[in-house]
Design a protein around this motif. Structure first.
Motif, PDB file in Angstrom:
ATOM      1  N   LEU A 197      -8.767   5.714   1.890  1.00 36.60           N
ATOM      2  CA  LEU A 197      -9.941   4.736   2.988  1.00 36.60           C
ATOM      3  C   LEU A 197     -11.348   5.207   2.394  1.00 36.60           C
ATOM      4  CD1 LEU A 197      -8.498   5.210   6.189  1.00 36.60           C
ATOM      5  CD2 LEU A 197      -8.123   3.074   4.518  1.00 36.60           C
ATOM      6  N   PHE A 234     -12.776  -1.228   9.284  1.00 36.61           N
ATOM      7  CA  PHE A 234     -13.608  -0.149   9.899  1.00 36.61           C
ATOM      8  C   PHE A 234     -15.124  -0.502   9.782  1.00 36.61           C
ATOM      9  CE2 PHE A 234      -9.971   1.770   7.900  1.00 36.61           C
ATOM     10  CZ  PHE A 234      -9.207   2.267   9.017  1.00 36.61           C
ATOM     11  N   HIS A 256      -5.421  12.781   4.142  1.00 43.50           N
ATOM     12  CA  HIS A 256      -4.344  11.854   3.828  1.00 43.50           C
ATOM     13  C   HIS A 256      -5.182  10.453   4.029  1.00 43.50           C
ATOM     14  CE1 HIS A 256      -0.648  14.139   3.853  1.00 43.50           C
ATOM     15  NE2 HIS A 256      -0.230  13.202   3.468  1.00 43.50           N
ATOM     16  N   ASN A 257      -6.444  10.349   4.153  1.00 44.56           N
ATOM     17  CA  ASN A 257      -7.262   9.388   4.303  1.00 44.56           C
ATOM     18  C   ASN A 257      -8.318   9.092   3.127  1.00 44.56           C
ATOM     19  OD1 ASN A 257      -6.166   7.844   6.494  1.00 44.56           O
ATOM     20  ND2 ASN A 257      -7.587   8.627   8.001  1.00 44.56           N
ATOM     21  N   SER A 277      -9.570  12.519   6.806  1.00 38.62           N
ATOM     22  CA  SER A 277      -8.543  13.825   6.665  1.00 38.62           C
ATOM     23  C   SER A 277      -7.919  13.592   5.196  1.00 38.62           C
ATOM     24  CB  SER A 277      -7.469  13.499   7.501  1.00 38.62           C
ATOM     25  OG  SER A 277      -6.762  12.435   7.244  1.00 38.62           O
ATOM     26  N   PHE A 324     -12.994   5.575  10.144  1.00 36.67           N
ATOM     27  CA  PHE A 324     -11.787   6.300  10.094  1.00 36.67           C
ATOM     28  C   PHE A 324     -11.832   7.713  10.149  1.00 36.67           C
ATOM     29  CE2 PHE A 324     -13.219   5.727   5.787  1.00 36.67           C
ATOM     30  CZ  PHE A 324     -12.981   6.962   5.303  1.00 36.67           C
ATOM     31  N   VAL A 325     -10.631   8.229  10.514  1.00 40.01           N
ATOM     32  CA  VAL A 325     -10.531   9.655  10.829  1.00 40.01           C
ATOM     33  C   VAL A 325     -10.562  10.181   9.353  1.00 40.01           C
ATOM     34  CG1 VAL A 325      -8.896  11.650  11.660  1.00 40.01           C
ATOM     35  CG2 VAL A 325      -9.081   9.486  12.842  1.00 40.01           C
TER      36      VAL A 325
END
Ligand code: NAG
Ligand code: NAG
Length: 327
Positions: A155, A64, A151-152, A149, A146-147
Motif C-alpha cells: 500500500l 485511502f 504487511h502493508n 505495517s 492505512f495502518v
C-alpha cells in the motif's frame, strides 16, 4: 510577528530533536518475528457478481486519504527525478541521514530532484504527531491513512505511485527505495538516466529477480498457496531500489486497482508490470545485498543495501572529500 514565528519554530525543532534523541536511545531492535502470519483476506466475493460489476468495481480500490501531503512540491518546476523512500515512523535518524547525504534535494544545481518519505498511519498517536511535526519542518513526508505495517508495504508503494500520478505527472523518472539504502546519485542521474537524452517511456530497471514463492512459513518472504498458487513469479525488481519512467507510476497504480493485493510489494509491482507488458531491465549497479565500503567500489554502484544512518554519513563524507582521487 516574526519573533513569535521563529520562537515557535525553535520550539518545534527543540521538541522534535529531543524526541528524536529519546527514540534513538529507546528504539527496540527491529525484528519482524511475530509478524509472519499472513493476515486473513476478506473474501467477500458475492455470488451474484455480474460482468458490469467486475468492470466497474475495483478489486483493490485503494480507498485511502492523504493525511500528510505535499501537493505543491512539483508545481513550480517539473522534477527530473522523484525519489520515493519507504520508511517507518521511528526511523527519524534514517530519514535525517538521507536528507543530509544522498537525498539532499539541492545536490545538483541543474537537475531537479525531489525526495519524499512514504508512511502509513501508526497505531501510536504520539508517533503520528512527531511525524507531522517533522513534516512541517522538512516538507518531504507523505502519509496515507492505512495502518503502517510490514504487511502493508505494498500500500505504501502504491501510495507513492498515486502521488506521482496525481501531483507530479510531468516528472521524468521515479525511484522507489528504502530507508537503509545508499544511493550513488551521480551514477543514477548521469550514467543511468542521462538528463541530456530523450526521456524514456514504459521503462523499468533495477535488480531483476526471477524467482518463485517461498512456502516456508518462517521466511520473511513467505507466500501462501492460497494467495499465490503459481510456482513462479514474473520477473520483478528487488524493492530495495528500482527506477522507472514516470509514466509507469500511473500505469501501475491503475493496474493495481484491478489486481489482487499481495503483501510483497516488489513481487506485486512485478505482477502489475506483466499485466502491462513492461519488462524490467537488469542493471548490475543495483545491489540488494550489503557490500563492504570501499571508495572505488561504491563509485561504481547505484544502490547498496543495509546501510545504517551512521554508515550513510561516513560513506557520504568519505566520497565527497575524495572526489579528486582516482581509482
Ligand atoms: C443472487 O441473485 C438471486 C436472484 O436475483 C437471488 O435470489 C440470490 O439471493 C442472490 N444471491 C446472493 C448471494 O446475493
Ligand atoms: C493494512 O491497512 C489496512 C487499512 O488501514 C488495515 O485494515 C489492515 O489491518 C492493515 N494490515 C495489516 C497487516 O496491518
Amino acid at each position: 510577528m516574526p519573533s513569535k514565528v521563529s520562537c515557535l519554530y525553535v520550539l518545534t525543532v527543540v521538541c522534535w530533536a529531543s524526541a528524536l534523541w529519546y527514540l534513538s536511545i529507546s528504539r527496540p531492535s527491529s525484528s519482524y518475528v511475530g509478524q509472519l502470519a499472513v493476515p486473513a483476506r476478506k473474501t467477500a466475493k458475492s455470488k451474484n457478481v455480474t460482468f458490469s460489476n467486475i468492470r466497474t468495481r475495483p478489486l483493490n480500490p485503494h480507498a485511502f486519504d492523504f493525511v500528510v501531503n505535499e501537493p505543491k512540491k512539483c508545481e513550480a518546476d517539473d522534477p527530473f527525478l522523484v525519489i520515493l523512500i519507504s520508511t517507518t515512523h521511528k526511523e527519524f535518524d534514517a530519514r535525517q541521514a538521507i536528507r543530509e547525504t544522498w537525498g539532499d534535494e539541492s545536490t545538483f544545481a541543474d537537475i531537479r530532484v525531489i525526495t519524499l518519505f512514504l508512511l502509513g498511519k501508526n497505531t501510536d498517536a504520539v508517533l503520528n504527531q512527531m511525524v507531522e511535526q517533522e513534516s512541517q519542518i522538512f516538507h518531504d513526508i507523505v502519509v496515507e491513512d492505512f495502518v503502517d505495517s510490514y504487511h502493508n508495504l505494498t500500500l505504501k508503494t502504491l501510495m507513492g505511485m498515486r502521488w506521482v500520478a496525481t501531483y507530479c505527472p510531468k516528472a521524468k523518472y521515479v525511484m522507489k527505495t528504502d530507508s537503509d539504502i545508499f544511493v550513488n546519485m551521480d551514477n543514477l542521474v548521469y550514467k543511468l538516466l542521462k538528463p541530456t537524452t530523450k526521456p524514456r517511456r514504459r521503462y523499468f530497471t533495477g535488480y531483476v529477480i526471477n524467482g518463485g514463492p517461498i512456502r516456508d512459513m518462517r521466511s520473511k518472504w513467505y507466500m501462501s498457496r492460497d494467495l499465490y498458487p503459481d510456482s513462479k513469479y514474473p520477473p520483478f525488481c528487488s524493492g530495495t531500489g528500482y527506477v522507472f519512467s514516470a509514466d509507469v507510476a500511473e500505469l501501475i497504480y491503475k493496474t493495481s486497482l484491478h489486481t489482487r493485493l499481495l503483501h510483497l510489494e516488489d513481487v506485486y509491482v512485478g505482477l502489475c508490470l506483466r499485466k502491462l507488458g513492461i519488462h524490467p531491465f537488469q542493471n548490475s549497479g543495483f545491489n540488494h545485498w550489503k557490500m563492504a565500503y570501499s571508495l572505488c567500489r561504491y563509485r561504481r554502484v547505484i544502490t547498496v543495501h543495509q546501510i545504517s544512518p551512521e554508515e550513510m554519513h561516513r560513506i557520504w563524507n568519505d566520497m565527497s572529500s575524495k572526489k579528486h582521487l582516482r581509482c
